[in-house]
Enzyme design. Sequence first.
Site, PDB file in Angstrom:
ATOM      1  CG  HIS A 135      -2.075  -0.901   1.142  1.00 19.36           C
ATOM      2  ND1 HIS A 135      -1.980  -2.226   1.492  1.00 19.36           N
ATOM      3  CD2 HIS A 135      -3.350  -0.711   0.725  1.00 19.36           C
ATOM      4  CE1 HIS A 135      -3.156  -2.813   1.296  1.00 19.36           C
ATOM      5  NE2 HIS A 135      -4.001  -1.911   0.846  1.00 19.36           N
ATOM      6  CE  LYS A 139      -4.065  -0.280   4.720  1.00 14.11           C
ATOM      7  NZ  LYS A 139      -5.263   0.471   5.147  1.00 14.11           N
TER       8      LYS A 139
END
Length: 246
Positions: A135, A139
């Site tokens: 990601h 995040k």
Amino acid sequence: MKIALIGYGKMGKMIEEIALGRGHEIVSIIDINNQEDFESEAFASADVAIEFTNPTAAYGNYLKAWSKGVKVVSGSTGWMKEHGDEVREACANGKTLFWASNFSIGVAIFSAVNRYLAKIMNQFAQYNVEMEETHHVHKLDHPSGTAITLGEEIIENIDRLNGWDAKLETADAPKGAVEAGVLPIHCYRRGEVPGIHTIRYDSDADCITITHDAHSRRGFALGAVLAAEYAKEHEGLLTISDMFKF
């Protein structure tokens, strides 16, 4: 349908765009600087609130929405361990939460494939299974909620596994030894990657790999709006599998 947005970052703005395009009305937008608007008539008029915030704020946001009679769709992760029992009890007593770790239609399909493949691979102990998830660098949680959901699906269907272990990896670091009975989840954070999840079954003879690679957050946002449309007509604790019947 009247929609309230809780959280107005990149995801919130994309949800707004898609909701308006599908003919819905945004009646309230609540972000960190206007928490008092939970008490507004505009918020209370919403059929559904779509909530994308963070693990520390999510459960409190549900309570505020429910207190106004507003159903909730949420993609926030990380609150389940501490508040899962309270949410299940609330939904059993008339509140509505449609929760998913990932609202992408593609991820819902990928999840169904993951469960089916795990059932097959339960018969073949020569295959070791592992997962990688990547990601964007913003995040904070690792593994992602999606990775946890996929991992738990694998564990439920493969008898030789009894848990998962996640590590935040770097591209050049060697992966550590895998403990027997544990599904390793290798987590990477790179650039602005929306989300990549890969599940790999490896043996001496061959390797079987399935991957979901999100091109943008748009698929997540569309799924959240579809979930709001579903939640308006249904009650209780709802999931993607309820909506798509996979």
